[in-house]
Motif scaffolding. Structure first.
Motif, PDB file in Angstrom:
ATOM      1  N   VAL A 163      -6.491  -6.968   1.964  1.00  0.00           N
ATOM      2  CA  VAL A 163      -6.396  -8.196   2.748  1.00  0.00           C
ATOM      3  C   VAL A 163      -4.999  -8.331   3.344  1.00  0.00           C
ATOM      4  O   VAL A 163      -4.841  -8.641   4.529  1.00  0.00           O
ATOM      5  CB  VAL A 163      -6.758  -9.423   1.881  1.00  0.00           C
ATOM      6  N   GLU A 164      -3.967  -8.093   2.557  1.00  0.00           N
ATOM      7  CA  GLU A 164      -2.596  -8.184   3.060  1.00  0.00           C
ATOM      8  C   GLU A 164      -2.328  -7.145   4.136  1.00  0.00           C
ATOM      9  O   GLU A 164      -1.664  -7.426   5.132  1.00  0.00           O
ATOM     10  CB  GLU A 164      -1.600  -8.021   1.908  1.00  0.00           C
ATOM     11  N   LYS A 165      -2.847  -5.960   3.969  1.00  0.00           N
ATOM     12  CA  LYS A 165      -2.678  -4.903   4.973  1.00  0.00           C
ATOM     13  C   LYS A 165      -3.343  -5.318   6.285  1.00  0.00           C
ATOM     14  O   LYS A 165      -2.779  -5.135   7.369  1.00  0.00           O
ATOM     15  CB  LYS A 165      -3.275  -3.597   4.451  1.00  0.00           C
ATOM     16  N   PHE A 166      -4.543  -5.906   6.196  1.00  0.00           N
ATOM     17  CA  PHE A 166      -5.251  -6.369   7.392  1.00  0.00           C
ATOM     18  C   PHE A 166      -4.468  -7.470   8.094  1.00  0.00           C
ATOM     19  O   PHE A 166      -4.307  -7.453   9.314  1.00  0.00           O
ATOM     20  CB  PHE A 166      -6.643  -6.875   6.994  1.00  0.00           C
ATOM     21  N   ARG A 167      -3.988  -8.430   7.328  1.00  0.00           N
ATOM     22  CA  ARG A 167      -3.229  -9.544   7.922  1.00  0.00           C
ATOM     23  C   ARG A 167      -1.965  -9.053   8.603  1.00  0.00           C
ATOM     24  O   ARG A 167      -1.604  -9.531   9.684  1.00  0.00           O
ATOM     25  CB  ARG A 167      -2.889 -10.567   6.850  1.00  0.00           C
TER      26      ARG A 167
END
Length: 85
Positions: free
Chosen positions: A72-76
């Motif tokens: 999720v953090e990588k996507f954001r």
């Protein structure tokens, strides 16, 4: 009840092979071995690879693999520049 149609339901001793933990419960599990208990009873023996005494989930030793939070953090981070302001 009819004779000969019901399984052999009796006390069986289950043993955890990883740590030697024993418990007795009623079961229809097929066994070929028996064990002499501390109280003098001889019970059928059923060997198990793991029980609640040795499984990492129940002992609290399970390692949590948190890959979802990292994704999720990588996507954001990747798409932050495209967000509406």
């Amino acid at each position: 009840m009819k004779d000969g149609i019901h399984p052999n339901y009796r006390d069986v001793c289950f043993v955890d092979l990883s740590n030697g933990f024993k418990f007795v419960t009623r079961s229809c599990a097929p066994t070929k071995e028996s064990i002499k208990m501390e109280d003098g009873r001889e019970l059928p023996l059923f060997k198990l690879e793991t029980t609640s005494e040795s499984h990492p989930f129940y002992t609290g030793q399970q390692k949590s693999v948190d890959t979802l939070g990292g994704r999720v953090e990588k996507f954001r981070n990747k798409f932050a520049q495209f967000s509406k302001k």
